[in-house]
Design a protein around this motif. Structure first.
Motif, PDB file in Angstrom:
ATOM      1  N   PRO A  42     -16.134  22.471 -30.524  1.00 54.00           N
ATOM      2  CA  PRO A  42     -15.311  21.621 -31.616  1.00 54.00           C
ATOM      3  C   PRO A  42     -14.526  22.360 -32.518  1.00 54.00           C
ATOM      4  N   ASP A  43     -14.970  23.837 -32.556  1.00 54.88           N
ATOM      5  CA  ASP A  43     -14.103  24.730 -33.435  1.00 54.88           C
ATOM      6  C   ASP A  43     -12.815  25.080 -32.689  1.00 54.88           C
ATOM      7  N   LYS A  44     -12.674  25.128 -31.540  1.00 52.35           N
ATOM      8  CA  LYS A  44     -11.540  25.327 -31.013  1.00 52.35           C
ATOM      9  C   LYS A  44     -10.555  24.172 -30.453  1.00 52.35           C
ATOM     10  N   GLU A  45     -11.211  22.828 -30.225  1.00 55.83           N
ATOM     11  CA  GLU A  45     -10.591  21.714 -29.898  1.00 55.83           C
ATOM     12  C   GLU A  45     -11.282  20.512 -30.893  1.00 55.83           C
ATOM     13  N   PRO A  46     -11.051  20.295 -32.183  1.00 55.62           N
ATOM     14  CA  PRO A  46     -11.701  19.270 -32.914  1.00 55.62           C
ATOM     15  C   PRO A  46     -11.806  17.991 -32.367  1.00 55.62           C
ATOM     16  N   ASN A  47     -10.407  17.651 -31.706  1.00 56.47           N
ATOM     17  CA  ASN A  47     -10.454  15.977 -31.179  1.00 56.47           C
ATOM     18  C   ASN A  47     -10.787  16.109 -29.865  1.00 56.47           C
ATOM     19  N   ALA A  48     -11.109  16.980 -29.173  1.00 53.61           N
ATOM     20  CA  ALA A  48     -11.452  16.753 -27.714  1.00 53.61           C
ATOM     21  C   ALA A  48     -12.528  15.716 -27.413  1.00 53.61           C
ATOM     22  N   GLY A  49     -12.167  15.052 -26.618  1.00 52.53           N
ATOM     23  CA  GLY A  49     -13.319  13.957 -26.405  1.00 52.53           C
ATOM     24  C   GLY A  49     -13.104  12.495 -26.944  1.00 52.53           C
ATOM     25  N   PHE A  50     -12.428  12.429 -28.099  1.00 52.58           N
ATOM     26  CA  PHE A  50     -11.971  11.440 -28.984  1.00 52.58           C
ATOM     27  C   PHE A  50     -11.400  10.431 -27.956  1.00 52.58           C
ATOM     28  N   THR A  51     -11.410   9.197 -28.429  1.00 50.22           N
ATOM     29  CA  THR A  51     -10.556   8.034 -27.756  1.00 50.22           C
ATOM     30  C   THR A  51      -9.648   7.584 -28.549  1.00 50.22           C
ATOM     31  N   PHE A  52      -8.390   7.700 -28.045  1.00 53.80           N
ATOM     32  CA  PHE A  52      -7.333   7.244 -28.975  1.00 53.80           C
ATOM     33  C   PHE A  52      -6.469   5.967 -28.777  1.00 53.80           C
ATOM     34  N   ALA A  53      -5.645   5.441 -29.922  1.00 53.78           N
ATOM     35  CA  ALA A  53      -4.919   4.430 -29.386  1.00 53.78           C
ATOM     36  C   ALA A  53      -3.443   4.820 -30.098  1.00 53.78           C
ATOM     37  N   LEU A  54      -2.343   4.444 -29.463  1.00 55.55           N
ATOM     38  CA  LEU A  54      -0.850   4.508 -29.903  1.00 55.55           C
ATOM     39  C   LEU A  54      -0.073   3.293 -29.353  1.00 55.55           C
ATOM     40  N   VAL A  55       1.193   3.152 -30.079  1.00 53.53           N
ATOM     41  CA  VAL A  55       1.974   2.405 -29.812  1.00 53.53           C
ATOM     42  C   VAL A  55       3.193   2.800 -29.066  1.00 53.53           C
ATOM     43  N   THR A  56       3.345   2.470 -27.856  1.00 57.43           N
ATOM     44  CA  THR A  56       4.250   2.970 -27.090  1.00 57.43           C
ATOM     45  C   THR A  56       5.586   2.412 -26.771  1.00 57.43           C
ATOM     46  N   GLY A  57       5.692   0.903 -27.187  1.00 55.66           N
ATOM     47  CA  GLY A  57       6.776   0.090 -27.024  1.00 55.66           C
ATOM     48  C   GLY A  57       6.730  -0.383 -25.545  1.00 55.66           C
ATOM     49  N   ALA A  58       5.882  -0.238 -24.670  1.00 57.83           N
ATOM     50  CA  ALA A  58       6.009  -0.576 -23.196  1.00 57.83           C
ATOM     51  C   ALA A  58       5.508  -1.984 -23.221  1.00 57.83           C
ATOM     52  N   LYS A  59       6.065  -2.727 -22.175  1.00 59.01           N
ATOM     53  CA  LYS A  59       5.657  -3.930 -21.918  1.00 59.01           C
ATOM     54  C   LYS A  59       4.248  -4.078 -21.369  1.00 59.01           C
ATOM     55  N   PRO A  60       3.413  -4.814 -21.913  1.00 55.84           N
ATOM     56  CA  PRO A  60       1.945  -4.736 -21.595  1.00 55.84           C
ATOM     57  C   PRO A  60       1.571  -5.430 -20.308  1.00 55.84           C
ATOM     58  N   ARG A  61       0.539  -4.885 -19.744  1.00 57.60           N
ATOM     59  CA  ARG A  61      -0.069  -5.611 -18.366  1.00 57.60           C
ATOM     60  C   ARG A  61      -1.347  -5.285 -18.367  1.00 57.60           C
ATOM     61  N   PHE A  62      -2.231  -6.186 -18.055  1.00 55.69           N
ATOM     62  CA  PHE A  62      -3.674  -6.126 -18.074  1.00 55.69           C
ATOM     63  C   PHE A  62      -4.283  -6.391 -16.693  1.00 55.69           C
ATOM     64  N   ASP A  63      -4.962  -5.610 -16.105  1.00 54.22           N
ATOM     65  CA  ASP A  63      -5.712  -5.732 -14.647  1.00 54.22           C
ATOM     66  C   ASP A  63      -6.283  -7.181 -14.555  1.00 54.22           C
ATOM     67  N   PRO A  64      -6.108  -7.731 -13.368  1.00 57.76           N
ATOM     68  CA  PRO A  64      -6.654  -9.111 -13.060  1.00 57.76           C
ATOM     69  C   PRO A  64      -8.263  -8.925 -12.793  1.00 57.76           C
ATOM     70  N   PRO A  65      -8.977 -10.026 -12.704  1.00 56.54           N
ATOM     71  CA  PRO A  65     -10.304  -9.914 -12.387  1.00 56.54           C
ATOM     72  C   PRO A  65     -10.271  -9.423 -10.910  1.00 56.54           C
ATOM     73  N   TYR A  66     -11.338  -8.830 -10.510  1.00 55.25           N
ATOM     74  CA  TYR A  66     -11.635  -8.455  -9.280  1.00 55.25           C
ATOM     75  C   TYR A  66     -12.148  -9.805  -8.375  1.00 55.25           C
ATOM     76  N   ARG A  67     -11.777 -10.008  -7.242  1.00 53.72           N
ATOM     77  CA  ARG A  67     -11.992 -11.215  -6.503  1.00 53.72           C
ATOM     78  C   ARG A  67     -12.933 -10.953  -5.510  1.00 53.72           C
ATOM     79  N   ALA A  68     -14.350 -11.316  -5.948  1.00 56.33           N
ATOM     80  CA  ALA A  68     -15.836 -11.103  -5.136  1.00 56.33           C
ATOM     81  C   ALA A  68     -15.772 -11.806  -4.241  1.00 56.33           C
ATOM     82  N   VAL A  69     -15.288 -13.139  -4.412  1.00 58.37           N
ATOM     83  CA  VAL A  69     -15.749 -14.387  -3.272  1.00 58.37           C
ATOM     84  C   VAL A  69     -14.288 -14.875  -2.736  1.00 58.37           C
ATOM     85  N   HIS A  70     -14.405 -15.216  -1.580  1.00 55.46           N
ATOM     86  CA  HIS A  70     -13.252 -15.774  -0.662  1.00 55.46           C
ATOM     87  C   HIS A  70     -12.745 -17.080  -1.367  1.00 55.46           C
TER      88      HIS A  70
END
Length: 296
Positions: free
Chosen positions: A266-294
């Motif tokens: 922590p003294d060398k990298e105080p933010n290491a391991g944190f989880t971040f969020a930022l705005v990139t301007g990219a067109k979003p896309r989410f993963d679909p559900p896993y297809r478990a059954v035919h």
């Protein structure tokens, strides 16, 4: 010249993940998730009410996919397990390298067809001990092997192209896919060679325009590549070891990035391991559900 943007975002969680990985989001439930792989923990954050849960696991896990309203599927060091969202109970779906105690799961993402691509690697990053598997309706197919740290699994929006990298050599590969199944239709070809740059290509996501967003471990960067492979932008992150990005928020306006604190203090990298969020301007896309059954 590639444009570099200083981080303008927020810290989602200040818990130090030894190896934060596998971020994802379900717009139906507004649920964000990620893993701390080596500490065997699954983290949930509800974006609507900020409710947080940390789920202890009995073995290392690294990726999650939605199945339906009642189930998720986790990629673990012994295979894929269904998780009941009400009780948290885990039941084996399919075994993957369950007879090899030296390997664990690493990266993973769901193809537009519903196939779950998951990767494995040696627990000590042993050379060429890893592989990438395709799982659809419970059928497991090994796609690529002799990989050391397989990462950056992601797909073009229409599912006809797949990408992956071995972080050990920093060569992002491109392979033509059958959009209906997510299975390769040819041999992988070298797409982007970043072997001469600082850091390593880690997790990635494709946006709605087919651009690739890649976390560059050890360099503190989120790199933005055009569909033709040109590096066109870089976001400087406040932690040197980013591991993987994912779109979050029902409008997809934010991108979260997990990071790792392994090998740091922590003294060398105080933010290491944190989880971040930022705005990139990219067109979003989410993963679909896993297809478990035919047929579903």
């Amino acid at each position: 010249m590639t444009a570099e943007t200083v981080f303008e975002g927020r810290i989602l969680v200040t818990d130090r993940m030894t190896l934060g990985e596998g971020p994802g989001y379900d717009p139906k439930t507004d649920l964000i998730w990620w893993f701390d792989i080596v500490n065997c923990r699954l983290h949930f954050l509800n974006a609507s009410n900020r409710d947080r849960r940390v789920i202890p696991l009995t073995e290392m896990a690294s990726a999650l996919a939605v199945v339906d309203d009642h189930r998720q599927v986790l990629s673990t060091e012994t295979g894929l397990y269904f998780r009941d969202t009400s009780t948290g109970a885990l039941t084996l779906h399919v075994a993957i390298e369950a007879d090899d105690p030296t390997t664990r799961s690493n990266d993973g993402r769901v193809h537009p067809s519903g196939a779950f691509w998951v990767s494995t690697m040696g627990k000590q990053a042993e050379k060429e001990a890893g592989a990438i598997y395709h799982v659809l309706e419970g059928k497991v197919t090994k796609l690529f092997d002799r990989l050391t740290i397989p990462n950056a699994i992601c797909f073009s929006p229409d599912g006809d192209i797949g990408y992956y990298v071995d972080t050990d050599n920093n060569r992002l590969m491109r392979v033509d896919l059958d959009p209906e199944t997510g299975l390769p239709e040819g041999e992988p070809q070298l797409f982007i060679d970043t072997s001469g740059r600082p850091g390593g290509m880690d997790g990635a996501v494709c946006d709605g325009d087919g651009h690739i967003w890649n976390a560059r471990y050890g360099a503190g960067l989120l790199d933005h590549y055009e569909p033709d492979g040109r590096l066109v932008g870089r976001f400087q992150l406040p932690a040197l070891q980013p591991t993987c990005p994912a779109f979050i928020g029902r409008d997809g306006g934010w991108m979260m990035v997990t990071t790792a604190a392994q090998g740091t203090t922590p003294d060398k990298e105080p933010n290491a391991g944190f989880t971040f969020a930022l705005v990139t301007g990219a067109k979003p896309r989410f993963d679909p559900p896993y297809r478990a059954v035919h047929g579903l």
